[in-house]
Design a protein around this motif. Structure first.
Motif, mmCIF file in Angstrom:
data_model
loop_
_atom_site.group_PDB
_atom_site.id
_atom_site.type_symbol
_atom_site.label_atom_id
_atom_site.label_comp_id
_atom_site.label_asym_id
_atom_site.label_seq_id
_atom_site.Cartn_x
_atom_site.Cartn_y
_atom_site.Cartn_z
ATOM 1 N N LEU A 196 6.237 -14.777 5.451
ATOM 2 C CA LEU A 196 5.232 -13.960 6.131
ATOM 3 C C LEU A 196 3.958 -13.833 5.290
ATOM 4 O O LEU A 196 2.855 -13.727 5.839
ATOM 5 N N LEU A 197 4.087 -13.859 3.970
ATOM 6 C CA LEU A 197 2.901 -13.942 3.113
ATOM 7 C C LEU A 197 2.143 -15.234 3.414
ATOM 8 O O LEU A 197 0.909 -15.256 3.458
ATOM 9 N N LYS A 204 1.586 -4.184 5.191
ATOM 10 C CA LYS A 204 1.877 -3.267 6.296
ATOM 11 C C LYS A 204 2.395 -4.031 7.515
ATOM 12 O O LYS A 204 3.339 -3.594 8.186
ATOM 13 N N ALA A 205 1.806 -5.186 7.806
ATOM 14 C CA ALA A 205 2.239 -5.984 8.952
ATOM 15 C C ALA A 205 3.615 -6.595 8.706
ATOM 16 O O ALA A 205 4.432 -6.699 9.625
ATOM 17 N N ARG A 209 6.909 -6.048 10.957
ATOM 18 C CA ARG A 209 7.625 -7.194 11.517
ATOM 19 C C ARG A 209 9.119 -7.136 11.173
ATOM 20 O O ARG A 209 9.960 -7.471 12.003
ATOM 21 N N LEU A 210 9.438 -6.706 9.954
ATOM 22 C CA LEU A 210 10.826 -6.719 9.493
ATOM 23 C C LEU A 210 11.526 -5.380 9.640
ATOM 24 O O LEU A 210 12.723 -5.269 9.359
ATOM 25 N N GLY A 211 10.795 -4.339 10.058
ATOM 26 C CA GLY A 211 11.415 -3.035 10.229
ATOM 27 C C GLY A 211 11.798 -2.376 8.923
ATOM 28 O O GLY A 211 12.814 -1.681 8.829
ATOM 29 N N ILE A 212 10.988 -2.581 7.877
ATOM 30 C CA ILE A 212 11.243 -1.965 6.575
ATOM 31 C C ILE A 212 9.988 -1.238 6.118
ATOM 32 O O ILE A 212 8.935 -1.315 6.758
ATOM 33 N N SER A 213 10.077 -0.525 5.000
ATOM 34 C CA SER A 213 8.925 0.238 4.516
ATOM 35 C C SER A 213 7.944 -0.666 3.763
ATOM 36 O O SER A 213 8.317 -1.723 3.245
ATOM 37 N N VAL A 217 8.474 -3.819 0.956
ATOM 38 C CA VAL A 217 7.759 -5.096 0.985
ATOM 39 C C VAL A 217 7.074 -5.342 -0.349
ATOM 40 O O VAL A 217 7.138 -6.446 -0.913
ATOM 41 N N GLN A 218 6.412 -4.325 -0.868
ATOM 42 C CA GLN A 218 5.706 -4.474 -2.133
ATOM 43 C C GLN A 218 6.663 -4.797 -3.280
ATOM 44 O O GLN A 218 6.329 -5.564 -4.191
#
Length: 263
Positions: A196-197, A204-205, A209-213, A217-218
């Motif tokens: 996705l990167l 945020k996107a 998309r993955l339903g996580i915070s 992601v960070q």
């Protein structure tokens, strides 16, 4: 369920987690069958199921007949964009459901009198894709069963989003991408975030998309930088493409680095 789902998110993507997840749901709930079904305007396709030894052909035939007879779960989730688990009976009323063709189909194939939908993917934008788990039971669903499915639904949706992203990317980059990811110590979840990167999505996107915070992601991005020895999105995307982890024509990321934050 949580343990199984976490394990599924860490696998390499070569094997679908859904047969195991539907089997776990069926055993825990004590029901006749659980299917993961994908529905578009033209067709209904079961992707995985646990149905007590009932053959593949019969499961697929049930799915086709449910589509043809207008199962109320299909119409409801396609039109209402409702993310909550619902029974067919509560959507139509007891009398209408009892006399419906959809109930007859469920009873004929699975011996089930009651059907409940747990949406994983709802139609959005131009997409008419609908995907979710369908639970078939001889008995009415108890409050405890309903509560369990409500708790499980966000987990199932997150697994579904993860698998769809990973499956689409592996088709473009080739199955070798998952093998290369293992060589660099990347988990399946980290590979999904990397993909996705590569599509130039901000944190945020990706989280949506993955339903996580965003924080999660960070953390994955930080792990990618460490494992690939990179410093920003551009360098990470370019290196991942050169290593065969991303398709060669993935959009490049903007040149400004995004440093993972704690908040």
């Amino acid at each position: 369920m949580l343990t199984l789902s976490v394990r599924a998110l860490e696998q390499d993507g070569s094997v679908s987690p859904w047969p195991t997840l539907t089997g776990t749901l069926r055993r825990h709930l004590g029901v006749e069958a659980v299917t993961l079904t994908e529905i578009s305007r033209q067709r209904s396709c079961p992707l995985a199921w646990a149905a007590g030894g009932i053959g593949d052909g019969r499961v697929r035939e049930l799915s086709r007949q449910s589509m043809r007879c207008g199962n109320p779960l299909i119409g409801h989730y396609r039109q209402a964009r409702d993310p909550a688990p619902r029974t067919a009976e509560e959507l139509t009323g007891s009398a209408a459901w009892r006399n419906s063709a959809a109930r007859s189909v469920a009873r004929e194939h699975f011996g089930a009198e009651h059907v409940l939908g747990v949406p994983c993917t709802l139609p959005a934008g131009r997409s008419d894709l609908l995907r979710g788990c369908v639970v078939y039971s001889r008995k009415r669903f108890s409050p405890a069963q309903r509560a369990f499915l409500c708790r499980a639904q966000p987990i199932l949706a997150a697994v579904d989003a993860h698998e769809r992203v990973l499956s689409r990317a592996l088709k473009r980059a080739g199955q070798d991408a998952s093998n290369r990811a293992r060589e660099y110590g990347l988990t399946s979840r980290e590979l999904t975030v990397l993909i996705l990167l590569g599509e130039a999505l901000p944190a945020k996107a990706i989280a949506a998309r993955l339903g996580i915070s965003v924080r999660t992601v960070q953390k994955h991005i930080e792990n990618l930088y460490r494992k690939l020895d990179t410093k920003d999105r551009m360098e990470t995307a370019l290196l991942a493409q050169s290593l065969g982890l991303l398709p060669p024509r993935s959009p490049f990321i903007g040149s400004r680095p995004e440093v993972p934050r704690d908040s």
